[in-house]
Design an enzyme around this catalytic site. Structure first.
Site: not given
Lengths: 636, 461
Positions: B107, B183-184, B262
């Protein structure tokens, strides 16, 4: 443009409003009475100023689906505010903080909304699409409000004509603003995420009073479902106003319907006077194209002025700038609203966009008030190269903010040569309004990619239809025919007891006035005595009426029965007064007759009346007056 | 017939649209028995049903109209969205450091295409400048789109390609590298890049966003500013993850690539350094080191790129009642390495032992990490641990399971010799194993406690 000078509010007639082409439409917001919020499972309707934590955010404009930036979004971005949210852990979860994606829409809220859509005779949409409506003022931490149109194209009857209901949407409520000063704005997040519906009418209202009447009607119609939240802040109106040649202006957040007439009057006057100002500018040969302005940093020139706001700016090492508006001499004092002048339009823009929030934030050479001395003005006039035909506006603050301010002053002055700029304006206490932001357009709408579309089936609508109340105006017509007391009509027509009233009057043949008084007046009476009348429910009242119908309760016994039932939470037959025997009535009459011997009546003919009154005082809860009066006749 | 003209529509809705020749982006009036709707016919999401037509009304709202209610569609024009970020030339200045932004997707460096739900990847410097003009304060920016994938679709091809691209850019003389990433799996990529790129003379900063950049409250712009500032100015020549410290738009943290994870599915402040403290704090104005043992920026270009990678490696997240067939299937499918995320200090149940023994005998490298994430594997404390070590299971100290997985892939890519693999695995290269765990390396404060609440109320969250 027609020759017309606005009269005072009281003197304006319908004809006058027709002359200026007054038009008004409404956007009515009403919170729904649900147990939870719209897109998360936080409890609804719990408000508290108390907060446990603070979050800091900034907002940036983004492109819409059609590849455009929205004007309002850009304006808000210019303001560069630090936005702080105060959050209370009991009412705010990570969804409202924008740290968790939305949960599916609250179906209870959607059902209530759909019912309201049907009440307004709208077409209900076949598939609900949640969209994001951008709000860069920070009132919602995501930067957008999740909202969806669920109904379109409705109507309500009004004075032999029809008011259009353009659209209805279901949306999440925003934060409450705590303060906004300089580059810092603080919000309390407790109201955030509450489900509400917005009903948008056509611009069909022709006077300020019609606008208020229609607002009342719309509010009452949805309230008649008894699924609307009540209390401060639960219902708010935005009012759109325009005059011939003017622009649709939205006045935001009117908290009370009673304030609509004066607000819309002042807005109509503002637009009319801005159009007259434009004519005046054109007469002076100032148009969009010929408009000219220049500015000068005058910090050095005002180092020694006495005028306090400028002097303290100098002491703080801030900049002072002067804008010269060519050919504007005298026009900053042009009246726009009651006791409000064109200079306010400029000051507002400087306050909101340049974040110079300490008022006064400008002074100008058309001012009648005390500010700079004439020698000081002369000095500045020379330095800035102004003539007698020009107006000078002086602004102070830090370098960046005064740069923004200078630009905004010039933008707003130039707009005066064009007409009425599209704006959202805020309602002020004195009935006038002030600039809030540039009116946003359709470019601020984005589909919400986090939630799927929801199909609205005809089965769902049919199920909801069954439980909808009748239109309150139809009920009122019937109540008028029944001749129930006037002061019960409106309230009963939107009351949760309206259905019960209809039933007991039609089926049990209970006297309509008695039923109306019992359902509307008794609770008020009890409330004055400190009884929690919220505990009265339909079932309780139905049982009490049944007892009355069956002769177990006298007319006067109803109030007592209601009070006792509230305490018990329910009506029980044990709460009924003991039936009075004929013998007891006779005994009471005899006793009262004894008492009366010590009373000397002025007119002997009144003996029966007085006796009746005294006896009833003792037995009215247990027995009907008719029975007592027959007995008394026998006694005398 | 070009299906793009009716994008996303099928079944009833498609046939109705075709019947009236109403293509997507038509400015149209749709007529039904109850209501006429004016607006633009939008493409439909491919996962949505086949019964509704989506229209963007004049007021900007979208609604769906049941196709079987449509009586007529009048086409008044066409307004196709040109979904393009305005481009402004990115200003350059000879005095500013040169930063390269490599985009892999995700993103941060993308916009969502609302029509299709797909990602429009790769900001050009011009697009970035018009969206985040602040970037020009820090550097002269160049960008390159390496990939356009969501982070869950990152794999060996992308990791190797990214490492090679980093090597190229360093040789070309950039002052810092920023990698835009979903980000995952950012911490997986951060870990493997920490191994593949050795001895970097410049900062390598991974960045993403938890709220997509199509939202006003997105963390993308600020994360990007922090990352670009770090790449341009910081003295830290390591692979780092740069993401929000608190959830507020306040400051970012620079996490070491092998110690970061994360930790929340949606919070902005989701990345945390585990078992240690972050390297530094970064705001728009300053970079404040929180420790001083990082590798320093250098003038030379002596970077070592080692892209060895063995794909047949797995992580097994142990659960009580696990059956040996889980391990057996890995053995039978030719896996060469297994990282176990065991319970507590690093345990699995007894029924697995025979399978673990078999794995060892087949030369499969089996390493133990902890699913508690914090803390060291310690297999001497209980007999079960000792038993397992006898079966050939190697304790992997305090390596995070994902870091251990990546390192094992990398080690097995270099050699099949168990002793050499073990040497690579247990020799710290980029902070993946630390000698000691500082007492503030484990801080999950418990909400509700008065002292914690007092802390939260005092500082911006």
């Amino acid at each position: 443009m027609k020759e017309f000078i606005f009269k005072s509010f009281e003197e304006m007639t319908g004809k006058d409003y027709e002359t200026v082409g007054f038009k008004s439409g409404l956007e009515i917001h009403q919170q729904l009475l649900t147990s939870k919020k719209l897109f998360c499972r936080c409890p609804a309707g719990m408000y508290s100023e108390k907060y446990d934590a603070e979050i800091l955010r900034h907002m940036r404009p983004t492109l819409s689906e059609l590849g455009e930036y929205d004007g309002t979004a850009l304006m808000e971005f210019k303001t560069k505010k630090d936005i702080t949210y105060r959050i209370n852990r009991d009412t705010i979860c990570t969804y409202e903080m924008d740290d968790t994606p939305p949960f599916l829409i609250n179906e209870e809220a959607l059902d209530i909304a759909l019912g309201c859509g049907m009440l307004f005779d709208c077409s209900i949409v076949d598939e609900l699409h949640i969209v994001r409506k951008q709000y860069l003022d920070g009132s919602i931490p995501t930067g957008f409000q999740r909202t969806a149109i669920f109904a379109l194209n409705g109507k309500i009857p009004f004075k032999n004509r029809q008011i259009d209901i353009v659209q209805m949407s279901i949306e999440e409520d925003s934060c409450r603003e705590v303060s906004d000063s300089g580059h810092s704005r603080i919000y309390l997040a407790d109201r955030l995420g509450m489900p509400l519906i917005e009903t948008v009418t056509g611009p069909n209202m022709k006077t300020p009073f019609e606008a208020a009447e229609v607002a009342e009607m719309c509010a009452n119609l949805v309230r008649s479902t008894n699924k609307m939240r009540r209390g401060i802040g639960s219902a708010r109106e935005d009012v759109n106003v325009s005059v011939d040649g003017g622009t649709r202006i939205e006045i935001k957040g009117v908290p009370k319907i009673g304030r609509i007439p004066l607000l819309t009057y002042n807005e109509a006057m503002r637009q009319w006077n801005l159009l007259r100002l434009r004519d005046e500018l054109h007469k002076r040969k100032i148009t969009k194209d010929s408009f000219s302005a220049k500015w000068e940093d005058i910090t050095r020139l005002v180092k020694k002025v006495y005028y306090q706001p400028v002097r303290s700016a100098i002491e703080q090492g801030l900049s002072v700038k002067c804008v010269v508006l060519s050919g504007f001499a005298g026009l900053l004092h042009w009246q726009t609203q009651t006791d409000t002048y064109f200079s306010k339009e400029i000051s507002d823009r400087v306050r909101v966009i340049a974040c110079l929030t300490n008022i006064p934030n400008i002074i100008h050479s058309d001012s009648r008030g005390e500010n700079l001395t004439s020698a000081e003005w002369l000095n500045i006039k020379r330095a800035a190269g102004a003539t007698d035909d020009d107006s000078m506006v002086i602004v102070w603050g830090n370098e960046i903010d005064t740069d923004t301010a200078v630009k905004e002053i010039i933008i707003r002055a130039k707009e005066a040569a064009i007409g009425v700029p599209s704006e959202t304006r805020q309602a002020l206490r004195d009935g006038t309004n002030g600039f809030e932001r540039i009116l946003p357009g359709p470019d601020r709408m984005y589909p919400d990619t986090d939630l799927p579309p929801t199909r609205i089936t005809s089965e769902r609508l049919e199920k909801l239809q069954v439980n909808l109340p009748e239109k309150f105006w139809e009920r009122e017509d019937w109540y008028n025919q029944l001749a129930i007391p006037q002061d019960t009509i409106r309230e009963l027509s939107i009351s949760k007891f309206a259905k019960l009233f209809k039933y007991v009057v039609n089926e049990w043949k209970i006297n309509p006035t008695l039923a109306a008084v019992a359902l509307i007046q008794y609770p008020k009476r009890l409330k004055r005595n400190g009884v929690d009348v919220a505990l009265i429910n339909e079932e309780m009242m139905r049982e009490i009426f049944k007892a009355y119908k069956d002769g177990l309760l006298s007319r006067h016994g109803i109030l007592v029965a209601v009070r006792k039932s509230i305490v018990k939470g329910k009506f029980y037959s044990e709460l009924l007064p003991k039936p009075v025997t004929t013998k007891e009535i006779d005994e009471t009459i005899s006793a009262v007759k004894e008492e009366m011997k010590s009373i000397k009546l002025f007119d002997e003919e009144n003996t029966a009346k007085v006796l009746m009154g005294l006896v009833m005082n003792k037995v009215r809860i247990n027995v009907e007056g008719k029975i007592v009066s027959e007995k008394i006749l026998n006694h005398i | 017939m070009n299906d793009n003209n009716y994008k996303g529509y099928r079944g009833k809705a498609l046939s109705v649209l075709k019947n009236f020749n109403a293509q997507v982006w038509s400015d149209a009036e749709i007529i039904t028995a109850n209501c006429n709707y004016k607006g633009i016919i939008l493409p439909r999401s491919e996962t949505a049903d086949s019964f509704h037509i989506v229209i963007k009304l004049r007021v900007g709202y979208n609604i769906g109209i049941a196709a079987d209610k449509v009586l007529d569609i009048k086409i008044e024009g066409r307004k196709e969205a040109h979904y393009k970020i305005p481009e402004k030339e990115f200003p350059t200045s000879p005095n500013k450091p040169k930063v390269k932004l490599l985009c892999t997707g995700g993103t941060i460096a993308s916009r969502l295409d609302y029509r299709t739900g797909a990602v429009i990847p790769a900001f050009s410097p011009g697009e970035l400048y018009s969206s985040v003009p602040e970037l020009a304060h820090y550097c002269n920016l160049e960008t390159e789109k390496l990939y356009g994938v969501f982070s869950e679709n990152m794999g060996p091809e992308q990791w190797i390609g990214t490492a090679q691209a980093i090597g190229r850019e360093i040789e070309k003389g950039v002052d810092g590298i920023v990698i835009g990433h979903g980000t995952d799996t950012m911490h997986h990529t951060a870990a493997i890049l920490s191994f593949m790129v050795q001895n970097s003379p410049v900062p390598i900063v991974m960045v993403g966003s938890q709220r997509s950049s199509d939202r006003p409250s997105s963390d993308a712009a600020l994360n990007l500013m922090h990352a670009v500032k770090t790449a341009a100015e910081s003295n830290i020549a390591e692979v780092m993850v740069c993401m929000f410290g608190p959830t507020s738009d306040y400051y970012g943290l620079l996490h070491r690539g092998t110690r970061v994870r994360k930790m929340h599915s949606s919070y902005r402040s989701t990345f945390r350094t585990i078992g240690d403290i972050p390297i530094a704090k970064v705001s728009r104005d300053e970079i404040i080191p929180l420790r001083h043992d990082y590798k320093q920026r250098r003038k030379d270009r002596n970077v070592i790129i080692n892209t060895s990678f063995e794909e047949k490696v797995s992580i097994v997240y142990y659960y009580p009642n696990m059956k040996p067939d889980i391990i057996d299937s890995l053995i039978d499918n030719g896996y060469k390495g297994i990282v176990i995320a065991g319970t507590g200090l690093g345990h699995v149940n007894k029924p697995l032992y025979p399978s673990l023994k078999r794995a060892h005998e087949k030369g499969i490298a089996v390493y133990m990490t902890v699913q508690t994430l914090w803390g060291f594997v310690q297999m001497y404390v209980y007999d079960t641990g000792r038993d397992m070590m006898e079966l050939g299971v190697v304790p992997a100290a305090n390596m995070l399971p994902e870091a251990a997985y990546m390192k094992l892939c990398w080690a097995l890519g270099q050699t099949n010799d168990p002793a050499k693999v073990k040497e690579i695995m247990l020799t710290p290269i980029a902070g993946e194993i630390t000698e000691r765990e500082p007492s503030n390396g484990y801080l999950i404060y418990q909400g509700g406690l008065p002292e914690v609440e007092e802390f939260i109320s005092k500082y911006v969250k």
